[in-house]
Design an enzyme around this catalytic site. Structure first.
Site, short mmCIF file in Angstrom:
data_model
loop_
_atom_site.label_atom_id
_atom_site.label_comp_id
_atom_site.label_asym_id
_atom_site.label_seq_id
_atom_site.Cartn_x
_atom_site.Cartn_y
_atom_site.Cartn_z
N PRO A 1 -20.90 6.06 -40.68
CA PRO A 1 -21.50 6.71 -39.51
C PRO A 1 -22.39 7.89 -39.86
CG PRO A 1 -19.22 6.16 -39.05
CD PRO A 1 -19.44 5.86 -40.50
N GLU B 1 -30.87 -1.68 -45.25
CA GLU B 1 -31.05 -1.83 -46.69
C GLU B 1 -32.28 -1.07 -47.20
OE1 GLU B 1 -30.40 -5.82 -48.07
OE2 GLU B 1 -28.95 -6.18 -46.47
N PHE C 1 -37.12 12.89 -52.53
CA PHE C 1 -35.98 12.81 -51.63
C PHE C 1 -34.72 13.46 -52.21
CE2 PHE C 1 -36.50 8.86 -53.97
CZ PHE C 1 -35.27 8.70 -54.58
#
Length: 396
Positions: free
Chosen positions: A146, A375, A395
């Site tokens: 989650p 994905e 990132f």
């Protein structure tokens, strides 16, 4: 100079003759999957999508196993041992019927089975792979949580040792096949880093409630995995991998299949738009005779051909020497994005009929909203390619 060919009509679905890039055996694989999908699934898929369920999913999975499609690119243990291009062609045909069908096959073969095949013990392989390949058992893959999607390293699901056993606690989210699976490959934090576990779904403390109210991938089982003090023997852990390398290598297998599959959804929508444009008459003429419609059809045909060519090229590289992660990102990012645009353009050609399930277009467009994200989101694949171009990890 070469003389121009004559007497051979152009195939509007393959003007540049990509079909000639395939071997006779590859075309046979493609045609067998297409025939199966046309016979077994196409007559029902719109209804399944509308109802939000697959009728007799276990029977369908067994039929897919009998056709050799489950783990078809793996060797041994009842798997077909076919090439990456063969697997890609199968994914294209499956997703031309529906993304949910391709997802079922992809999660079974490229995630659950691949994880056990690549990183499992011989006992784990013998116990699960033949049944999964035959479709008499269904597998799922528990990584996303989650609060942990693009950053799987932040997962909260944890496994602790208790004597010789492992005890797992946590939640996984958006898990294809979850509530019908017989086995789940679950990734969890341990004192020794992230590890994978082979979890029988009848283990006490394991449950997989279905996720409802979704408007995409409706002809697909999507679930949450709940692990409340699930006790497993020491033999449940995948022995051959530690860290994120394990789940990410599995995802790259599945992402490769998506690069092909997305072109199947695009082809189906383009085919529907091309046929509709030839039949639909406005102002006394078929709309295919108008310049703006021809512009749309041409743009769709160009992107479909380019995406399919990219998928085939990546398949040849994968069969020859394997793919680097950024090459997989190229395929997944380009082809899902192009496929979604093709579906949206096809919807405009069909006008109001484009939102009807009498045609496949809106179903494919809705499904591709999920494929675009799962994905690896657009953002993450963009940054994977950016890192390969610049050497800078934006990132992290």
């Amino acid at each position: 100079m070469h003389a121009q060919r004559s007497g051979r009509p152009a195939d509007p679905l393959d003007l540049v003759e990509l079909d000639t890039l395939l071997t006779p055996d590859e075309r046979t694989v493609r045609d067998s999957v297409r025939t199966f999908c046309d016979r077994r699934v196409e007559p029902h898929i719109a209804e399944w999508f509308e109802r939000g369920e697959i009728e007799d999913i276990r029977g369908l999975t067994k039929e897919l196993g009998e056709l050799g499609l489950l783990g078809m690119h793996l060797e041994g243990y009842g798997c077909a041992g076919m090439s990456a291009v063969d697997y890609g062609l199968a994914c294209l045909e499956l997703e031309a019927t529906d993304s949910g069908l391709r997802s079922l096959v992809s999660v079974q073969g490229s995630l659950a089975m691949f994880a056990i095949h690549a990183f499992g013990s011989e006992e784990q392989k013998q116990e699960w792979l033949p049944a999964l390949a035959a479709g008499t058992a269904i597998g799922c893959f528990g990584l996303t949580e989650p609060d942990s999607g693009s950053d799987p390293g932040s997962m909260r699901t944890a496994a602790r040792r208790d004597g010789d056993d492992w005890v797992l606690d946590g939640r996984k989210m958006w898990i294809t096949n979850g509530s019908v699976a017989d086995v789940a490959v679950v990734w969890a934090r341990t004192d020794d880093g992230i590890r994978g576990f082979v979890v029988p779904t009848d283990a006490p403390g394991f449950s997989a409630p279905a996720i409802k109210h979704k408007m995409s991938l409706r002809a697909s089982v999507t679930s949450e995995l709940v692990l409340d003090s699930v006790r497993l023997p020491a033999t449940a852990v995948l022995p051959e991998v530690r860290g994120l390398k394990g789940p990410l290598s599995c995802l790259n297998e599945a992402r490769y299949g998506i690069a092909w599959g997305a072109m199947g959804a695009a082809r189906s929508s383009f085919r529907a738009a091309l046929a509709y444009a030839g039949d639909r008459v406005q102002f006394g003429r078929p709309i295919s005779s108008f310049q703006l419609t021809q512009g749309k059809l041409t743009d769709m045909a160009l992107e479909l051909a380019k995406g399919t060519l990219l998928a085939c090229h990546l398949g040849r590289i994968k069969d020859d020497r394997g793919l680097r992660p950024e090459q997989v990102s190229y395929g997944k990012l380009n082809n899902t994005r192009a496929a979604l645009e093709i579906c949206r353009t096809a919807r405009t050609v069909l006008g109001a009929n484009g939102i009807s399930l009498e045609y496949p277009v809106i179903r494919h467009a809705n499904n591709l909203e999920s494929i675009l994200t799962y994905e690896g989101t657009v953002e993450m694949h963009t940054l994977m390619i950016g890192q390969a171009l610049t050497g800078q990890a934006a990132f992290r």
